[in-house]
Write an enzyme that holds these catalytic residues in place. Structure first.
Site, PDB file in Angstrom:
ATOM      1  N   PHE A  30       1.774  -7.552 -47.535  1.00 22.39           N
ATOM      2  CA  PHE A  30       1.736  -9.020 -47.544  1.00 22.39           C
ATOM      3  C   PHE A  30       3.083  -9.579 -47.986  1.00 22.39           C
ATOM      4  O   PHE A  30       3.645  -9.186 -49.008  1.00 22.39           O
ATOM      5  CB  PHE A  30       0.650  -9.513 -48.496  1.00 22.39           C
ATOM      6  CG  PHE A  30       0.568 -11.012 -48.615  1.00 22.39           C
ATOM      7  CD1 PHE A  30       0.097 -11.766 -47.555  1.00 22.39           C
ATOM      8  CD2 PHE A  30       0.958 -11.658 -49.778  1.00 22.39           C
ATOM      9  CE1 PHE A  30       0.021 -13.156 -47.647  1.00 22.39           C
ATOM     10  CE2 PHE A  30       0.877 -13.039 -49.887  1.00 22.39           C
ATOM     11  CZ  PHE A  30       0.408 -13.794 -48.816  1.00 22.39           C
ATOM     12  N   GLY A  31       3.595 -10.520 -47.194  1.00 15.02           N
ATOM     13  CA  GLY A  31       4.841 -11.208 -47.524  1.00 15.02           C
ATOM     14  C   GLY A  31       4.603 -12.688 -47.737  1.00 15.02           C
ATOM     15  O   GLY A  31       3.869 -13.325 -46.969  1.00 15.02           O
ATOM     16  N   TYR A  32       5.210 -13.245 -48.770  1.00 15.73           N
ATOM     17  CA  TYR A  32       5.039 -14.668 -49.089  1.00 15.73           C
ATOM     18  C   TYR A  32       6.375 -15.377 -49.263  1.00 15.73           C
ATOM     19  O   TYR A  32       6.423 -16.562 -49.587  1.00 15.73           O
ATOM     20  CB  TYR A  32       4.207 -14.817 -50.366  1.00 15.73           C
ATOM     21  CG  TYR A  32       4.796 -14.094 -51.566  1.00 15.73           C
ATOM     22  CD1 TYR A  32       5.648 -14.750 -52.451  1.00 15.73           C
ATOM     23  CD2 TYR A  32       4.533 -12.752 -51.797  1.00 15.73           C
ATOM     24  CE1 TYR A  32       6.210 -14.087 -53.534  1.00 15.73           C
ATOM     25  CE2 TYR A  32       5.071 -12.083 -52.868  1.00 15.73           C
ATOM     26  CZ  TYR A  32       5.915 -12.752 -53.739  1.00 15.73           C
ATOM     27  OH  TYR A  32       6.470 -12.082 -54.806  1.00 15.73           O
ATOM     28  N   GLY A  33       7.475 -14.657 -49.055  1.00 17.71           N
ATOM     29  CA  GLY A  33       8.826 -15.221 -49.116  1.00 17.71           C
ATOM     30  C   GLY A  33       9.550 -14.878 -47.827  1.00 17.71           C
ATOM     31  O   GLY A  33       9.056 -15.139 -46.729  1.00 17.71           O
ATOM     32  N   SER A  34      10.712 -14.246 -47.936  1.00 21.29           N
ATOM     33  CA  SER A  34      11.506 -13.952 -46.748  1.00 21.29           C
ATOM     34  C   SER A  34      10.852 -12.944 -45.811  1.00 21.29           C
ATOM     35  O   SER A  34      11.201 -12.886 -44.624  1.00 21.29           O
ATOM     36  CB  SER A  34      12.896 -13.450 -47.158  1.00 21.29           C
ATOM     37  OG  SER A  34      12.804 -12.258 -47.910  1.00 21.29           O
ATOM     38  N   GLU A 109      13.305  -4.799 -51.803  1.00 22.91           N
ATOM     39  CA  GLU A 109      12.539  -5.579 -52.770  1.00 22.91           C
ATOM     40  C   GLU A 109      12.633  -5.024 -54.200  1.00 22.91           C
ATOM     41  O   GLU A 109      12.688  -5.802 -55.150  1.00 22.91           O
ATOM     42  CB  GLU A 109      11.068  -5.635 -52.337  1.00 22.91           C
ATOM     43  CG  GLU A 109      10.845  -6.228 -50.961  1.00 22.91           C
ATOM     44  CD  GLU A 109      11.244  -7.693 -50.888  1.00 22.91           C
ATOM     45  OE1 GLU A 109      11.141  -8.397 -51.909  1.00 22.91           O
ATOM     46  OE2 GLU A 109      11.664  -8.126 -49.807  1.00 22.91           O
TER      47      GLU A 109
END
Length: 216
Positions: A30-34, A109
């Site tokens: 899951f990605g919530y930024g870039s 990350e």
């Protein structure tokens, strides 16, 4: 390359998976930024949705991708918040994609960004509440030496407008994230993000405008 920060952190779940002989055949990240617009790893499918019990905050410092050692940028992390949902994109990786994606994200990350990896419950858009799946997510904590913590929206915006790193201007990062929420999740309120977006635009427009948000 900036100093690595993982010596301050515990071994996370992605690291444990890479060291394991029993890597699953299917994994969601899951990605919530870039990661929303720039995953940069091979994946099988992607789904828009949210994780429950977390709010997104521009509380993490970035001295590589969106800032430098002298002027660190501000990027997002997740804060435990029982009443909140955070929207983003989950990527399905399978078989050989799993190891290559985790190795890449460990560098991007964890080593360069200082994030830890943990497992959360992901709810795909239009399939909640019965269609959830487990996903890995990268989160920065206050124990991270790059962690900046809370600040007023105007101060965060001022810092973002003034910072740039190897991946581009910090303002571009903010505007891309806000654009995703406006265009893909209409009706979903993200007060923290939108207040910083408004403050940053107010600061940048008198200077001739900030970076445009393109497709790359």
């Amino acid at each position: 390359m900036p100093p690595q920060v993982t010596e301050h952190l515990e071994v996370d779940e992605a690291g444990s998976l890479l060291q394991s002989c029993n890597i699953p055949r299917v994994l969601w990240i899951f990605g919530y930024g870039s990661l929303i617009w720039k995953p940069d790893f091979e994946f099988t499918s992607r789904k828009i949705g949210f994780v429950r019990g977390y709010s997104r905050r521009f509380w993490h410092g970035d001295s590589h991708h969106r800032g430098n050692q002298e002027m660190p940028g501000r990027v997002v992390t997740l804060l435990e918040d029982v009443d909140a949902d955070t929207w983003g994109v989950a990527y399905e990786v399978r078989d050989d994609q799993i190891r290559s994606s985790l190795e890449y994200l460990n560098l991007r990350e964890s080593l360069l960004g200082g994030y830890m990896c943990k497992t959360v419950e992901f709810f795909p858009q239009g399939m909640e509440p019965c269609g959830s799946t487990l996903a890995l997510v990268y989160i920065a904590t206050p124990q991270n030496p790059l962690y900046l913590g809370p600040a007023p929206a105007d101060d965060i915006a001022r810092q973002i407008v003034g910072c740039c790193g190897c991946s581009g201007h910090n303002l571009e990062y903010l505007l891309r994230l806000a654009q995703f929420m406006h265009s893909t999740c209409p009706g979903v309120e993200d007060e923290h993000l939108f207040s910083i977006e408004a403050a940053a635009l107010a600061l940048s427009l008198p200077l001739g405008g900030g970076p445009t948000v393109g497709q790359e």
